[in-house]
Design an enzyme around this catalytic site. Sequence first.
Site, PDB file in Angstrom:
ATOM      1  N   PHE A 172       0.799  -1.224   0.000  1.00  0.00           N
ATOM      2  CA  PHE A 172       0.000   0.000   0.000  1.00  0.00           C
ATOM      3  C   PHE A 172       0.832   1.274   0.000  1.00  0.00           C
ATOM      4  O   PHE A 172       0.320   2.346  -0.292  1.00  0.00           O
ATOM      5  CB  PHE A 172      -0.927   0.013   1.233  1.00  0.00           C
ATOM      6  CG  PHE A 172      -0.227   0.391   2.511  1.00  0.00           C
ATOM      7  CD1 PHE A 172      -0.001   1.737   2.827  1.00  0.00           C
ATOM      8  CD2 PHE A 172       0.244  -0.570   3.404  1.00  0.00           C
ATOM      9  CE1 PHE A 172       0.678   2.104   3.993  1.00  0.00           C
ATOM     10  CE2 PHE A 172       0.917  -0.214   4.562  1.00  0.00           C
ATOM     11  CZ  PHE A 172       1.139   1.120   4.845  1.00  0.00           C
ATOM     12  N   LYS A 196      -1.434  -7.129  -9.529  1.00  0.00           N
ATOM     13  CA  LYS A 196      -2.381  -7.169  -8.409  1.00  0.00           C
ATOM     14  C   LYS A 196      -1.995  -6.022  -7.479  1.00  0.00           C
ATOM     15  O   LYS A 196      -1.079  -6.137  -6.679  1.00  0.00           O
ATOM     16  CB  LYS A 196      -2.271  -8.532  -7.708  1.00  0.00           C
ATOM     17  CG  LYS A 196      -3.499  -8.984  -6.958  1.00  0.00           C
ATOM     18  CD  LYS A 196      -3.900  -8.146  -5.781  1.00  0.00           C
ATOM     19  CE  LYS A 196      -3.072  -8.360  -4.537  1.00  0.00           C
ATOM     20  NZ  LYS A 196      -3.451  -7.391  -3.445  1.00  0.00           N
ATOM     21  N   GLU A 199      -4.913  -3.850  -2.177  1.00  0.00           N
ATOM     22  CA  GLU A 199      -6.369  -3.674  -2.028  1.00  0.00           C
ATOM     23  C   GLU A 199      -6.681  -2.400  -1.249  1.00  0.00           C
ATOM     24  O   GLU A 199      -7.819  -1.952  -1.204  1.00  0.00           O
ATOM     25  CB  GLU A 199      -6.987  -4.907  -1.350  1.00  0.00           C
ATOM     26  CG  GLU A 199      -6.585  -5.150   0.102  1.00  0.00           C
ATOM     27  CD  GLU A 199      -5.228  -5.851   0.262  1.00  0.00           C
ATOM     28  OE1 GLU A 199      -4.479  -5.965  -0.740  1.00  0.00           O
ATOM     29  OE2 GLU A 199      -4.915  -6.276   1.402  1.00  0.00           O
ATOM     30  N   LYS A 200      -5.658  -1.795  -0.623  1.00  0.00           N
ATOM     31  CA  LYS A 200      -5.910  -0.580   0.160  1.00  0.00           C
ATOM     32  C   LYS A 200      -5.902   0.680  -0.701  1.00  0.00           C
ATOM     33  O   LYS A 200      -6.533   1.671  -0.361  1.00  0.00           O
ATOM     34  CB  LYS A 200      -4.874  -0.449   1.268  1.00  0.00           C
ATOM     35  CG  LYS A 200      -4.919  -1.635   2.234  1.00  0.00           C
ATOM     36  CD  LYS A 200      -4.167  -1.327   3.508  1.00  0.00           C
ATOM     37  CE  LYS A 200      -4.315  -2.439   4.519  1.00  0.00           C
ATOM     38  NZ  LYS A 200      -3.483  -3.618   4.187  1.00  0.00           N
ATOM     39  N   SER A 249       5.202  -7.074   3.094  1.00  0.00           N
ATOM     40  CA  SER A 249       5.693  -7.549   4.391  1.00  0.00           C
ATOM     41  C   SER A 249       6.392  -8.902   4.263  1.00  0.00           C
ATOM     42  O   SER A 249       6.226  -9.616   3.273  1.00  0.00           O
ATOM     43  CB  SER A 249       4.508  -7.692   5.344  1.00  0.00           C
ATOM     44  OG  SER A 249       3.658  -8.724   4.862  1.00  0.00           O
ATOM     45  N   CYS A 304       9.562   2.034   3.078  1.00  0.00           N
ATOM     46  CA  CYS A 304      10.439   0.902   3.370  1.00  0.00           C
ATOM     47  C   CYS A 304      11.834   1.391   3.671  1.00  0.00           C
ATOM     48  O   CYS A 304      12.631   0.686   4.264  1.00  0.00           O
ATOM     49  CB  CYS A 304      10.462  -0.048   2.193  1.00  0.00           C
ATOM     50  SG  CYS A 304      10.896   0.799   0.684  1.00  0.00           S
ATOM     51  N   GLU A 404       9.055  -4.291  12.824  1.00  0.00           N
ATOM     52  CA  GLU A 404       8.952  -3.100  11.977  1.00  0.00           C
ATOM     53  C   GLU A 404       7.722  -2.320  12.456  1.00  0.00           C
ATOM     54  O   GLU A 404       6.635  -2.875  12.527  1.00  0.00           O
ATOM     55  CB  GLU A 404       8.756  -3.556  10.522  1.00  0.00           C
ATOM     56  CG  GLU A 404       8.690  -2.422   9.537  1.00  0.00           C
ATOM     57  CD  GLU A 404       8.479  -2.909   8.096  1.00  0.00           C
ATOM     58  OE1 GLU A 404       7.792  -3.930   7.897  1.00  0.00           O
ATOM     59  OE2 GLU A 404       9.010  -2.255   7.195  1.00  0.00           O
TER      60      GLU A 404
HETATM   61  P1  NAD Z   1       1.434  -6.632   2.931  1.00  0.00           P
HETATM   62  O1  NAD Z   1       2.415  -7.745   2.898  1.00  0.00           O
HETATM   63  O2  NAD Z   1       0.383  -6.643   3.966  1.00  0.00           O
HETATM   64  O3  NAD Z   1       0.679  -6.578   1.512  1.00  0.00           O
HETATM   65  C1  NAD Z   1       1.400  -6.634   0.304  1.00  0.00           C
HETATM   66  C2  NAD Z   1       0.614  -7.444  -0.716  1.00  0.00           C
HETATM   67  O4  NAD Z   1       0.538  -8.805  -0.327  1.00  0.00           O
HETATM   68  C3  NAD Z   1      -0.813  -6.949  -0.884  1.00  0.00           C
HETATM   69  O5  NAD Z   1      -1.096  -6.925  -2.272  1.00  0.00           O
HETATM   70  C4  NAD Z   1      -1.635  -7.959  -0.123  1.00  0.00           C
HETATM   71  O6  NAD Z   1      -2.901  -8.167  -0.717  1.00  0.00           O
HETATM   72  C5  NAD Z   1      -0.820  -9.222  -0.187  1.00  0.00           C
HETATM   73  N1  NAD Z   1      -0.873 -10.034   1.046  1.00  0.00           N
HETATM   74  C6  NAD Z   1      -0.859  -9.574   2.323  1.00  0.00           C
HETATM   75  N2  NAD Z   1      -0.825 -10.613   3.183  1.00  0.00           N
HETATM   76  C7  NAD Z   1      -0.815 -11.734   2.447  1.00  0.00           C
HETATM   77  C8  NAD Z   1      -0.749 -13.121   2.767  1.00  0.00           C
HETATM   78  N3  NAD Z   1      -0.674 -13.555   4.038  1.00  0.00           N
HETATM   79  N4  NAD Z   1      -0.744 -14.011   1.748  1.00  0.00           N
HETATM   80  C9  NAD Z   1      -0.780 -13.595   0.487  1.00  0.00           C
HETATM   81  N5  NAD Z   1      -0.835 -12.287   0.129  1.00  0.00           N
HETATM   82  C10 NAD Z   1      -0.842 -11.372   1.085  1.00  0.00           C
HETATM   83  O7  NAD Z   1       2.278  -5.279   2.961  1.00  0.00           O
HETATM   84  P2  NAD Z   1       1.718  -3.795   3.096  1.00  0.00           P
HETATM   85  O8  NAD Z   1       1.238  -3.597   4.484  1.00  0.00           O
HETATM   86  O9  NAD Z   1       0.832  -3.463   1.975  1.00  0.00           O
HETATM   87  O10 NAD Z   1       3.069  -2.964   2.867  1.00  0.00           O
HETATM   88  C11 NAD Z   1       3.943  -2.618   3.905  1.00  0.00           C
HETATM   89  C12 NAD Z   1       5.144  -3.534   3.923  1.00  0.00           C
HETATM   90  O11 NAD Z   1       5.825  -3.465   2.682  1.00  0.00           O
HETATM   91  C13 NAD Z   1       6.173  -3.133   4.958  1.00  0.00           C
HETATM   92  O12 NAD Z   1       6.660  -4.309   5.565  1.00  0.00           O
HETATM   93  C14 NAD Z   1       7.267  -2.470   4.143  1.00  0.00           C
HETATM   94  O13 NAD Z   1       8.555  -2.508   4.698  1.00  0.00           O
HETATM   95  C15 NAD Z   1       7.215  -3.275   2.907  1.00  0.00           C
HETATM   96  N6  NAD Z   1       7.809  -2.577   1.787  1.00  0.00           N
HETATM   97  C16 NAD Z   1       9.039  -2.963   1.361  1.00  0.00           C
HETATM   98  C17 NAD Z   1       9.656  -2.317   0.320  1.00  0.00           C
HETATM   99  C18 NAD Z   1      10.995  -2.721  -0.163  1.00  0.00           C
HETATM  100  O14 NAD Z   1      11.360  -2.322  -1.260  1.00  0.00           O
HETATM  101  N7  NAD Z   1      11.747  -3.512   0.584  1.00  0.00           N
HETATM  102  C19 NAD Z   1       8.983  -1.256  -0.322  1.00  0.00           C
HETATM  103  C20 NAD Z   1       7.727  -0.888   0.132  1.00  0.00           C
HETATM  104  C21 NAD Z   1       7.142  -1.571   1.177  1.00  0.00           C
END
Ligand code: NAD
Length: 519
Positions: A172, A196, A199-200, A249, A304, A404
Amino acid sequence: GQIYALGSSHLSTAAEPSYSKRTPPRVPNLIGGSFVDSKTSNFIDVINPATQEVVSQVPLSTDGEFKEAVSAAKKAFPRWRNTPITTRQRVMLKFQELIRRDMDKLSLNVTTEQGKTLKDAQGDVFRGLEVVEHACGMATLQMGEFVSNVSHGIDTYSIREPLGVCAGICPFNFPAMIPLWMFPVAVTCGNTFVLKPSEKDPGASIMLAELALEAGLPGGVLNIVHGTHDIVNAICDDDDIRAISFVGSNTAGMHIYSRAAAKGKRVQSNMGAKNHAIVMPDADADATLNALVAAGFGAAGQRCMALSTVIFVGGSQQWEAELIDRAKALKVNAGTEPDIDLGPVISKQAKERIHKLVQSGIESGAKLLLDGRNIVVPGYESGNFIGPTILSDVTANMECYQEEIFGPVLLSMQADSLEEAISIINNNKYGNGAAIFTTSGVAARKFQTEVEAGQVGINVPIPVPLPFFSFTGNKASFAGDLNFYGKAGVNFFTQIKTITQQWKDSTGSSKINLAMPTS
Ligand code: NAD
């Protein structure tokens, strides 16, 4: 009102009112070049984090729609991969122009759905735009290699070919930049794509896709479906998808990495972070304090590469008082208000999580130097706001340090020496970024050599690499071996084919030789 600037040529022809004519609008799928309503009855509200207004509703796209998206991508692939690279580059050239044209609209959508300030939202779009610009030089980036005369009359060369259907799964926090880390590189290499979005905040992806079509990207080359776990699992399991780009994440990323690898797919997975800054006593105090405040609290800490932990070495700890003053002066408000510094966090749940982690820090002995938890923003009383928060005397065993936080919370630690500070960083499981503030070249070089982090800043707080380099997180912050964008990104979205050719006069006699050929 309508949030998507969709041209009428892409509108659904179904008898029901199409997604954009509903209130709130529904977020469409993009399948085979048409934006279409999902037939699902399951929707998630996309919520403005400053107001709690429902901006739109995002569908949990059905399994049938997912399969249609993949099959549209599969169908588009042969023609697209054979489209001249110069034509593919020109689509990107036009695409970057259109993103510039619609910069304000895109940024407003990012602020509305994600919450960050308008200025920061512009940065979100702009840093993605730079990847599109870089993709305009794809012909050079994906060049192969040639060695002439490896044996008599024999040359060997390698070419980089697209993989086929690739997919991207987004977080998101950068609704424009991260989709743009993914599909422009993939499609300019000749792949087709299924995206994909988070969703947020799926709106920016839809607007960008609309612009990509307007730029001349043929139908089926880029497709979009929506949802959460189920659609992600379907992407991991699908036999026609060859590679997955993931950012988010660790829970989701490691699940996707292993599930997709079991199906033989390539995965690049950028995950969580705990980015540290070491402050040496010889650093330029004013510039360092400004950098800490900007990188700690910008985007409400939801980057991130946000600086979430500062380690003061020796006497620099006395700067804490000044750090508090500068953090206190930041203006917290809805992202659309003028001259503000940070907006709300993404959701009520995120706010609760952040509060809990701050509380656990206090309970395990950290000192709360600045508490932003009870902030009320007039006019936006129901927004998910948290003001800048600083916890001091934090130690490595605390939960607030190990997890985090992903909010506007800066942890402060102390170390007696540079060695001790580096070892704190290296003992942390994450390795996304780390920075040092110093005027000593010797200290900076030691830090650069010894620190276990993928992105290193020397007097630079958020060293997110530009697209001619790659985004190179390490340890628990990255899984895979080909990073996002840059040369590694091109390698991720291409496979090497190595050709050995023989052309020689056929006048001489040839013999059967069963031994392994040697030159
Ligand atoms: P998230 O993992 O909750 O969601 C990311 C995606 O994965 C979404 O599209 C979601 O629908 C899907 N998803 C979530 N949980 C899932 C599961 N259990 N099984 C399958 N799919 C799932 O992450 P978020 O809250 O949207 O984003 C924040 C996170 O992203 C933080 O941890 C941040 O550090 C990380 N991030 C990392 C970078 C990088 O380049 N390293 C960049 C941006 C964000």
